[in-house]
Design a protein around this motif. Structure first.
Motif, PDB file in Angstrom:
ATOM      1  N   VAL A 149       0.839  -1.202   0.000  1.00 35.28           N
ATOM      2  CA  VAL A 149       0.000   0.000   0.000  1.00 35.28           C
ATOM      3  C   VAL A 149       0.870   1.246   0.000  1.00 35.28           C
ATOM      4  CG1 VAL A 149      -1.618   1.371   1.372  1.00 35.28           C
ATOM      5  CG2 VAL A 149      -2.026  -1.068   1.046  1.00 35.28           C
ATOM      6  N   GLY A 150       1.948   1.243   0.794  1.00 31.80           N
ATOM      7  CA  GLY A 150       2.841   2.391   0.840  1.00 31.80           C
ATOM      8  C   GLY A 150       3.517   2.645  -0.492  1.00 31.80           C
ATOM      9  N   VAL A 151       3.959   1.573  -1.169  1.00 30.69           N
ATOM     10  CA  VAL A 151       4.636   1.713  -2.462  1.00 30.69           C
ATOM     11  C   VAL A 151       3.659   2.190  -3.528  1.00 30.69           C
ATOM     12  CG1 VAL A 151       5.787   0.418  -4.306  1.00 30.69           C
ATOM     13  CG2 VAL A 151       6.447   0.042  -1.919  1.00 30.69           C
ATOM     14  N   VAL A 152       2.467   1.600  -3.571  1.00 32.50           N
ATOM     15  CA  VAL A 152       1.465   2.010  -4.564  1.00 32.50           C
ATOM     16  C   VAL A 152       1.055   3.459  -4.332  1.00 32.50           C
ATOM     17  CG1 VAL A 152      -0.908   1.616  -5.345  1.00 32.50           C
ATOM     18  CG2 VAL A 152       0.646  -0.324  -5.013  1.00 32.50           C
ATOM     19  N   ARG A 153       0.897   3.857  -3.078  1.00 34.70           N
ATOM     20  CA  ARG A 153       0.551   5.243  -2.751  1.00 34.70           C
ATOM     21  C   ARG A 153       1.618   6.193  -3.289  1.00 34.70           C
ATOM     22  NH1 ARG A 153      -2.412   7.754   1.446  1.00 34.70           N
ATOM     23  NH2 ARG A 153      -2.777   5.735   2.466  1.00 34.70           N
ATOM     24  N   ARG A 154       2.875   5.865  -3.056  1.00 34.95           N
ATOM     25  CA  ARG A 154       3.979   6.715  -3.512  1.00 34.95           C
ATOM     26  C   ARG A 154       3.989   6.841  -5.028  1.00 34.95           C
ATOM     27  NH1 ARG A 154       7.461  10.420  -5.017  1.00 34.95           N
ATOM     28  NH2 ARG A 154       9.351   9.560  -5.952  1.00 34.95           N
ATOM     29  N   VAL A 155       3.837   5.723  -5.731  1.00 30.45           N
ATOM     30  CA  VAL A 155       3.917   5.736  -7.192  1.00 30.45           C
ATOM     31  C   VAL A 155       2.747   6.493  -7.810  1.00 30.45           C
ATOM     32  CG1 VAL A 155       3.814   4.268  -9.254  1.00 30.45           C
ATOM     33  CG2 VAL A 155       5.326   3.658  -7.346  1.00 30.45           C
ATOM     34  N   LEU A 156       1.531   6.236  -7.324  1.00 29.41           N
ATOM     35  CA  LEU A 156       0.362   6.865  -7.945  1.00 29.41           C
ATOM     36  C   LEU A 156       0.155   8.308  -7.501  1.00 29.41           C
ATOM     37  CD1 LEU A 156      -2.288   3.997  -8.046  1.00 29.41           C
ATOM     38  CD2 LEU A 156      -0.610   4.688  -9.771  1.00 29.41           C
ATOM     39  N   SER A 157       0.909   8.767  -6.517  1.00 30.80           N
ATOM     40  CA  SER A 157       0.816  10.178  -6.116  1.00 30.80           C
ATOM     41  C   SER A 157       1.839  11.040  -6.834  1.00 30.80           C
ATOM     42  CB  SER A 157       1.012  10.315  -4.599  1.00 30.80           C
ATOM     43  OG  SER A 157       2.323   9.936  -4.229  1.00 30.80           O
ATOM     44  N   ASP A 158       2.716  10.420  -7.609  1.00 30.17           N
ATOM     45  CA  ASP A 158       3.752  11.147  -8.348  1.00 30.17           C
ATOM     46  C   ASP A 158       3.279  11.355  -9.789  1.00 30.17           C
ATOM     47  OD1 ASP A 158       6.202  10.992 -10.303  1.00 30.17           O
ATOM     48  OD2 ASP A 158       7.022  11.675  -8.381  1.00 30.17           O
ATOM     49  N   PRO A 159       3.208  12.590 -10.279  1.00 30.74           N
ATOM     50  CA  PRO A 159       2.683  12.854 -11.626  1.00 30.74           C
ATOM     51  C   PRO A 159       3.450  12.125 -12.724  1.00 30.74           C
ATOM     52  CG  PRO A 159       2.810  14.887 -10.360  1.00 30.74           C
ATOM     53  CD  PRO A 159       3.498  13.840  -9.547  1.00 30.74           C
ATOM     54  N   ASP A 160       4.774  12.063 -12.608  1.00 36.01           N
ATOM     55  CA  ASP A 160       5.564  11.391 -13.643  1.00 36.01           C
ATOM     56  C   ASP A 160       5.290   9.891 -13.650  1.00 36.01           C
ATOM     57  OD1 ASP A 160       6.746  13.743 -14.507  1.00 36.01           O
ATOM     58  OD2 ASP A 160       8.433  13.566 -13.112  1.00 36.01           O
ATOM     59  N   HIS A 183       0.199   2.185   5.524  1.00 29.88           N
ATOM     60  CA  HIS A 183       0.875   0.937   5.176  1.00 29.88           C
ATOM     61  C   HIS A 183      -0.026  -0.246   5.482  1.00 29.88           C
ATOM     62  CE1 HIS A 183       4.819   2.564   4.178  1.00 29.88           C
ATOM     63  NE2 HIS A 183       4.694   3.374   5.208  1.00 29.88           N
ATOM     64  N   ALA A 184      -0.025  -1.197   4.571  1.00 27.68           N
ATOM     65  CA  ALA A 184      -0.775  -2.440   4.778  1.00 27.68           C
ATOM     66  C   ALA A 184      -0.222  -3.489   3.830  1.00 27.68           C
ATOM     67  CB  ALA A 184      -2.264  -2.226   4.516  1.00 27.68           C
ATOM     68  N   ALA A 185      -0.107  -4.720   4.331  1.00 29.51           N
ATOM     69  CA  ALA A 185       0.413  -5.820   3.524  1.00 29.51           C
ATOM     70  C   ALA A 185       0.077  -7.133   4.206  1.00 29.51           C
ATOM     71  CB  ALA A 185       1.928  -5.690   3.348  1.00 29.51           C
ATOM     72  N   PRO A 186      -0.037  -8.214   3.442  1.00 30.85           N
ATOM     73  CA  PRO A 186      -0.329  -9.516   4.050  1.00 30.85           C
ATOM     74  C   PRO A 186       0.880 -10.119   4.750  1.00 30.85           C
ATOM     75  CG  PRO A 186      -0.092  -9.742   1.686  1.00 30.85           C
ATOM     76  CD  PRO A 186      -0.053  -8.277   1.971  1.00 30.85           C
ATOM     77  N   ILE A 187       2.044  -9.481   4.616  1.00 34.49           N
ATOM     78  CA  ILE A 187       3.244  -9.894   5.343  1.00 34.49           C
ATOM     79  C   ILE A 187       3.755  -8.694   6.113  1.00 34.49           C
ATOM     80  CG2 ILE A 187       3.884 -11.660   3.670  1.00 34.49           C
ATOM     81  CD1 ILE A 187       5.870  -9.747   2.466  1.00 34.49           C
ATOM     82  N   ASP A 189       4.771  -6.796   9.961  1.00 26.94           N
ATOM     83  CA  ASP A 189       4.378  -6.845  11.371  1.00 26.94           C
ATOM     84  C   ASP A 189       2.853  -6.965  11.517  1.00 26.94           C
ATOM     85  OD1 ASP A 189       3.258  -4.260  11.092  1.00 26.94           O
ATOM     86  OD2 ASP A 189       5.108  -3.298  11.728  1.00 26.94           O
ATOM     87  N   THR A 190       2.423  -7.161  12.738  1.00 27.07           N
ATOM     88  CA  THR A 190       0.997  -7.389  13.012  1.00 27.07           C
ATOM     89  C   THR A 190       0.146  -6.208  12.588  1.00 27.07           C
ATOM     90  OG1 THR A 190       1.592  -8.782  14.894  1.00 27.07           O
ATOM     91  CG2 THR A 190      -0.667  -7.959  14.816  1.00 27.07           C
ATOM     92  N   VAL A 191       0.653  -4.981  12.793  1.00 27.56           N
ATOM     93  CA  VAL A 191      -0.102  -3.780  12.422  1.00 27.56           C
ATOM     94  C   VAL A 191      -0.383  -3.779  10.916  1.00 27.56           C
ATOM     95  CG1 VAL A 191      -0.055  -1.272  12.324  1.00 27.56           C
ATOM     96  CG2 VAL A 191       0.798  -2.449  14.361  1.00 27.56           C
ATOM     97  N   MET A 192       0.673  -4.062  10.112  1.00 24.51           N
ATOM     98  CA  MET A 192       0.498  -4.070   8.653  1.00 24.51           C
ATOM     99  C   MET A 192      -0.471  -5.161   8.224  1.00 24.51           C
ATOM    100  SD  MET A 192       4.115  -3.254   6.801  1.00 24.51           S
ATOM    101  CE  MET A 192       5.069  -1.756   7.118  1.00 24.51           C
ATOM    102  N   GLN A 193      -0.335  -6.332   8.807  1.00 22.55           N
ATOM    103  CA  GLN A 193      -1.197  -7.443   8.418  1.00 22.55           C
ATOM    104  C   GLN A 193      -2.658  -7.185   8.794  1.00 22.55           C
ATOM    105  OE1 GLN A 193       0.148 -11.522   9.029  1.00 22.55           O
ATOM    106  NE2 GLN A 193       2.208 -10.779   9.515  1.00 22.55           N
ATOM    107  N   ASN A 194      -2.888  -6.646   9.984  1.00 17.68           N
ATOM    108  CA  ASN A 194      -4.266  -6.342  10.389  1.00 17.68           C
ATOM    109  C   ASN A 194      -4.886  -5.284   9.488  1.00 17.68           C
ATOM    110  OD1 ASN A 194      -4.197  -8.172  12.482  1.00 17.68           O
ATOM    111  ND2 ASN A 194      -3.660  -6.665  14.047  1.00 17.68           N
ATOM    112  N   ALA A 195      -4.071  -4.277   9.126  1.00 16.29           N
ATOM    113  CA  ALA A 195      -4.572  -3.233   8.229  1.00 16.29           C
ATOM    114  C   ALA A 195      -4.934  -3.809   6.867  1.00 16.29           C
ATOM    115  CB  ALA A 195      -3.524  -2.135   8.086  1.00 16.29           C
ATOM    116  N   TRP A 196      -4.128  -4.763   6.399  1.00 16.02           N
ATOM    117  CA  TRP A 196      -4.397  -5.387   5.105  1.00 16.02           C
ATOM    118  C   TRP A 196      -5.700  -6.191   5.135  1.00 16.02           C
ATOM    119  CZ3 TRP A 196      -2.995  -5.051   0.213  1.00 16.02           C
ATOM    120  CH2 TRP A 196      -3.289  -6.110  -0.662  1.00 16.02           C
ATOM    121  N   HIS A 197      -5.883  -6.950   6.182  1.00 12.13           N
ATOM    122  CA  HIS A 197      -7.068  -7.818   6.243  1.00 12.13           C
ATOM    123  C   HIS A 197      -8.358  -7.023   6.487  1.00 12.13           C
ATOM    124  CE1 HIS A 197      -4.701 -11.351   5.750  1.00 12.13           C
ATOM    125  NE2 HIS A 197      -3.988 -11.139   6.854  1.00 12.13           N
ATOM    126  N   ARG A 198      -8.235  -5.772   6.872  1.00  9.97           N
ATOM    127  CA  ARG A 198      -9.434  -4.924   7.002  1.00  9.97           C
ATOM    128  C   ARG A 198      -9.859  -4.325   5.665  1.00  9.97           C
ATOM    129  NH1 ARG A 198      -7.146  -3.447  12.173  1.00  9.97           N
ATOM    130  NH2 ARG A 198      -6.039  -1.709  11.215  1.00  9.97           N
TER     131      ARG A 198
END
Length: 410
Positions: A149-160, A183-187, A189-198
């Motif tokens: 989520v963090g990587v996709v956010r960074r890429v799609l927020s950049d005009p180029d 940040h969210a991902a299926p792998i 820490d617990t915070v990232m994983q919980n955010a992903w599954h929500r």
């Protein structure tokens, strides 16, 4: 591209068929001449297609991938990029025993030169495509420490990047960034994983699609990292064309002696694993370096095989552009439980060794002399130390000669 199986069969022909031992320039027999030609970059052929990545050879993807490769903002704290560990001036390695990102990892950084020719990525082969491999460091806690989520956010927020993405993959999905976690991902820490599954399943699928496409752009760039010619390749070229005296390419007589030792299967056995233009058969071998207990455990291919089969981004997955019958490596991988995979690691290339040291999957050796002496006296065999090696019997002068030859590959 010649398959790995075909390469092994060709090597068998080169090594073991009876031949007339006519002497050729440089005092090489016909057999040695054929082997030298098979080891030269001239035998490598064009970069193989990447059916799982439809933009693999698109110049726009190459340009986008190059920008992504050097972009530190894709890491969690803005301090690291792919180039942190894969530095161009060091043959796309980092010169460290173990790679270091947010924290120290458990493996040595391999070169990216010629990576497009590999069937398997990582020392344990846990990924089967360059684009799926490129995604792991973003989320690895010890590497770049971010999330998809963090990587996709960074890429799609950049005009180029947005413009690049749209030209390659079409209009990106619409995301409600204010409601999405940073940040969210299926792998991770617990915070990232919980955010992903929500997240809703549709959101997860859309994030994964963009994430995979980011990997495909990185793949396109890395496919351009062609192995540079070495003095060894110039020697073989001179041997073949006779436009230049081959001996003039040599710096010392030791190089010639080491070259012959390298090809002597009864004395060194180097060619059994380090064959072909990249000086690697691309396979997995147990040389007694696995660690099965204590800190830094590493079982090698046995877990890498399971990882690649379960990877949602593999060639057979829904994010791949390939048809099932185009995933040749993954489709034909053996899952025989009796394979000797415990402690087996991928055979590294022997090219550019001066820039890619230290050596082995755990960076345990800092010099080629140390590596050769390891092969001279392999670890004792035992229940947890079963390996493929047979001890070599080389004297000091022969070790010096073999090292001299290997340095021709820089």
């Amino acid at each position: 591209m010649v398959s790995r199986i075909a390469q092994c069969l060709i090597l068998g022909v080169l090594l073991f068929i009876p031949v007339a031992h006519a002497e050729l320039p440089g005092n090489f027999t016909e057999r040695e001449h054929r082997i030298l030609k098979s080891l030269s970059l001239a035998a490598l052929g064009p970069v193989p297609p990447s059916p799982s990545n439809r933009v693999a050879d698109d110049d726009r993807a190459v340009n986008m991938g190059r920008a992504l490769f050097f972009d530190k903002n894709l890491s969690v704290d803005g301090s690291l990029s792919c180039a942190t560990c894969h530095q161009p001036e060091k043959a796309f390695t980092d010169g460290k025993p173990l790679a270091e990102g947010i924290d120290r990892t458990g493996r040595n950084t391999p070169t990216l030169y010629g990576a497009a020719y590999l069937d398997w990525l990582y020392w344990d082969g846990r990924r089967d495509t360059l684009w799926s491999q490129a995604l792991i460091p973003f989320e690895a806690p010890s590497e770049m420490g971010s999330s998809r989520v963090g990587v996709v956010r960074r890429v799609l927020s950049d005009p180029d990047y947005q413009e690049n993405y749209r030209s390659l993959f079409g209009t990106p999905p619409e995301f409600d960034w204010e409601s999405l976690p940073d940040h969210a991902a299926p792998i991770g820490d617990t915070v990232m994983q919980n955010a992903w599954h929500r997240l809703r399943r549709g959101e997860q699928r859309a994030i994964n699609t963009v994430f995979a496409n980011i990997g495909k752009a990185l793949d396109a760039f890395q496919r351009t990292l062609a192995p540079p010619e070495t003095r060894f390749d110039r020697f073989v070229s001179a041997l073949n064309t006779e436009t230049t005296a081959p001996i003039a390419v040599l710096a010392t007589d030791q190089e010639l002696r080491g070259m012959k030792l390298y090809m002597d299967d009864q004395r060194t056995q180097c060619l059994r694993c380090h064959n072909g233009p990249m000086f690697s058969n691309g396979g997995f071998h147990n040389i007694g370096t696995g660690k099965f207990s204590g800190e830094g455990m590493d079982f090698g291919r046995v877990f890498g095989l399971q990882a690649v089969l379960m990877d949602e981004f593999n060639c057979l997955g829904i994010y791949s552009d390939a048809e099932p019958d185009q995933c040749e490596a993954l489709g034909h991988v053996s899952q025989d439980p009796h394979q000797a995979l415990h402690g087996a690691f991928k055979t590294p290339s022997l090219r550019y060794l001066e820039k890619s040291k230290p050596y082995f999957h755990d960076g345990r050796f800092s010099s080629l002399e140390e590596v050769i002496r390891f092969y001279q006296t392999p670890p004792d065999q035992g229940r947890n130390r079963i390996h493929e090696l047979q001890a070599m019997d080389l004297n000091t002068e022969e070790i010096v000669a073999l090292v001299a030859f290997l340095k021709m590959l820089n």
